[in-house]
Write a protein that holds these residues in place. Sequence first.
Motif, PDB file in Angstrom:
ATOM      1  N   LEU A  40       0.824  -1.206   0.000  1.00 18.85           N
ATOM      2  CA  LEU A  40       0.000   0.000   0.000  1.00 18.85           C
ATOM      3  C   LEU A  40       0.862   1.262   0.000  1.00 18.85           C
ATOM      4  O   LEU A  40       0.545   2.241  -0.683  1.00 18.85           O
ATOM      5  N   GLU A  41       1.945   1.237   0.738  1.00 18.93           N
ATOM      6  CA  GLU A  41       2.841   2.399   0.734  1.00 18.93           C
ATOM      7  C   GLU A  41       3.498   2.566  -0.639  1.00 18.93           C
ATOM      8  O   GLU A  41       3.649   3.686  -1.140  1.00 18.93           O
ATOM      9  N   SER A  42       3.871   1.444  -1.263  1.00 17.66           N
ATOM     10  CA  SER A  42       4.455   1.517  -2.609  1.00 17.66           C
ATOM     11  C   SER A  42       3.429   2.032  -3.610  1.00 17.66           C
ATOM     12  O   SER A  42       3.763   2.809  -4.515  1.00 17.66           O
ATOM     13  N   ALA A  43       2.181   1.597  -3.455  1.00 21.38           N
ATOM     14  CA  ALA A  43       1.117   2.071  -4.350  1.00 21.38           C
ATOM     15  C   ALA A  43       0.913   3.570  -4.183  1.00 21.38           C
ATOM     16  O   ALA A  43       0.710   4.300  -5.169  1.00 21.38           O
ATOM     17  N   ARG A  44       0.970   4.060  -2.934  1.00 26.92           N
ATOM     18  CA  ARG A  44       0.820   5.503  -2.696  1.00 26.92           C
ATOM     19  C   ARG A  44       1.915   6.280  -3.415  1.00 26.92           C
ATOM     20  O   ARG A  44       1.658   7.334  -4.019  1.00 26.92           O
ATOM     21  N   ALA A  45       3.131   5.747  -3.373  1.00 23.18           N
ATOM     22  CA  ALA A  45       4.244   6.421  -4.045  1.00 23.18           C
ATOM     23  C   ALA A  45       4.026   6.467  -5.555  1.00 23.18           C
ATOM     24  O   ALA A  45       4.394   7.451  -6.217  1.00 23.18           O
ATOM     25  N   VAL A  46       3.417   5.433  -6.120  1.00 18.28           N
ATOM     26  CA  VAL A  46       3.136   5.421  -7.558  1.00 18.28           C
ATOM     27  C   VAL A  46       2.031   6.413  -7.897  1.00 18.28           C
ATOM     28  O   VAL A  46       2.065   7.086  -8.933  1.00 18.28           O
ATOM     29  N   MET A  47       1.037   6.537  -7.022  1.00 15.67           N
ATOM     30  CA  MET A  47      -0.117   7.396  -7.299  1.00 15.67           C
ATOM     31  C   MET A  47       0.258   8.869  -7.458  1.00 15.67           C
ATOM     32  O   MET A  47      -0.444   9.611  -8.141  1.00 15.67           O
ATOM     33  N   VAL A  48       1.319   9.296  -6.830  1.00 13.21           N
ATOM     34  CA  VAL A  48       1.693  10.713  -6.920  1.00 13.21           C
ATOM     35  C   VAL A  48       2.473  11.006  -8.193  1.00 13.21           C
ATOM     36  O   VAL A  48       2.718  12.177  -8.518  1.00 13.21           O
ATOM     37  N   LEU A  49       2.870   9.969  -8.955  1.00  8.56           N
ATOM     38  CA  LEU A  49       3.652  10.170 -10.169  1.00  8.56           C
ATOM     39  C   LEU A  49       2.757  10.585 -11.326  1.00  8.56           C
ATOM     40  O   LEU A  49       1.580  10.229 -11.382  1.00  8.56           O
ATOM     41  N   ARG A  50       3.305  11.286 -12.262  1.00  6.53           N
ATOM     42  CA  ARG A  50       2.616  11.508 -13.526  1.00  6.53           C
ATOM     43  C   ARG A  50       2.516  10.160 -14.242  1.00  6.53           C
ATOM     44  O   ARG A  50       3.520   9.483 -14.444  1.00  6.53           O
TER      45      ARG A  50
END
Length: 655
Positions: A40-50
């Motif tokens: 979930l933390e890794s997914a959050r990091a992906v969500m902020v990317l363009r």
Amino acid sequence: MNTRDPTAPEHPATEQFDAALERLAQARLSEPLAAKEEVLESARAVMVLRGGLDALYARVSAIESAGVFANSDWEQPVILQPALAMRSLRQGEASLTVIEALNEIRLLAVARGDVFHPGISAEQAQRFLNQVMALNLDLLSATLSEADRERPQALGKIVHSLYRYLLDSLGYENILDSLVGEVSRLLSQRPVQTESIKQMISQIAECLFDPDTDTAGMNTAARLVSALFGPAPGCRDDPGLAVYCRRLAAMDGVALADEAVDFARAMHDTGLVSPYHPLLLRHLRGYRDELIPTALGLSMTGLDVLQCYTQLVHTLIDEAVYPETCQAVYGLAMLLERGTLFTPPVASALWRQIGLTLSTESSQKLARVFGEAQPPRVFLLAGVMGLLGQPLGIGQGNNPTCQSVIGLSMWAYNDPDYLLQLVAWAARDDKITMRFEGQRVSSRALESGMAKEPPVDVDAVSLILVAHLDRIYIEMGRLCGERGDDLHRWINPELYGWWVGEGFRVVVDLNTNKLDDHEDFIRHFYAFYHPFYNGNLPVIHPQPAGIAVTDSGARMVGRHAITILRVALDAANEMRVYFFNPNNDSGQNWGQEIHCATQGHGERPGEASLPIAEFASRLFVFHYDPLEVGNPQAVPEAEVTHASELGKTSWAKGL
């Protein structure tokens, strides 16, 4: 839009997410409850990317198979509630917000047909996303609110990006029309629980008054907003409750009569009750009681009941009708319109309910869910009024309790004094007592049934009563033991009442789990229920039945309890089965062009309907009166074959 160039190299955060996903999948091979925090933390990091949302969209199948949604509410997407999803997105901690965002990306993939999910159809996924978007219309603005801007870990920006992504994917140009249509469709079923619908209308209202949004021709939206926030001249500008009270005090008789007419018209037009409506009723009480029938919009039937039970009705208004319980006004009006009080024990039982002392446990349950703006007994009394007035408006919420909820509906519809007895036992004594084949069964000492957690998304009566019914239902199954047939043959008549038919048919052989002469099963259903073949006998009492629910691809989703209410010709001379489905929304697509209708074919509010052959194709078990046998041989063979083929090429394929 949060998109990326597909030829660009993967960002390190995306690679880290893939690695975390693989580690979770491997860990779950030995430990099904493996922690998901890293994913979930890794997914959050992906969500902020363009392009991050597109990257996650491309990995929906991998996310599902790795078990990100396993062992949680998100494992069964069909039971998720848009209002709860909104809170998870907008107010939840990081892990809740991220998993809900992943869920909505998953549902987008299902809605667009890019991913198949056995637990939810494309139409259901689209409907869920429409409702979530209706609850978050404030995110149409390009500017984040202060609350969203200040959320930690960029959660506000993530949610804003997700919402824009959904809008861009599903088509922004039609979103308001579709959302208004969705709200209207839900309201046509006259649900008891309307909070999530009112939240949607609140968001639509903000959009209507946004000068940057094109809302030309949105007459239906304006009508819904008016019904909730300004249905009458004195509150047309939505002045607030305190100001409206002062305006009422200054009105003369003509003005009060105008208010009463407009409130009633809006309420019966939409099924919604404005928080201003209870203030009018409470103002009229003891001052202009003669206007109460007008404010309730009563016909001659309702007026007759009111005149016979004036003191009781006035006391119900005094004790249970407040802005916080405003939907009770519609429940009261429909209770009177249905003539429920003409069943002699009901009035006495309602007097008991008015004075009922609730147990500490019941009071705490009600306060936790409905708050403390009014005493718990007020919310329960208001809930009783709603259920008695709208027996087909109750829903099971996010809970596997269809067997219990159809009981509440049947009793409110058919045996209201018994329902009131059960409510009194559960609310006052923290138990209910039934009998199974002569043996007394009490809910007090029994373990939890199908629902393991207390519900939070149901009406007040369900909140108090369903857990007890659920336990007794499971206990009756235990007492049956091994009997060589579907246990509902014995449970249903004991659980629901004497009117449940003693005859019983199940479509499969329980020993082989194969179809057991499907054509004969359908032929006998027609002979017992179709007026052309049963001697033109109507369905006298609602009958519990079991169906095999399928998705829009006609794939089996699961078994589900409903009640058969009536079988009749519609305006086009097509024979239809009208039934109650407790799953919160009866409009469903079961594949093979089988669409459960909730309006347009003579449905009464809360009913669903299907042509009888389509209904029979999904029927799993039904009850009947063995002394009222029709003529199975008169049923046309082509009709039987058609219904059977629909079943055998959908849920029963391979059986």
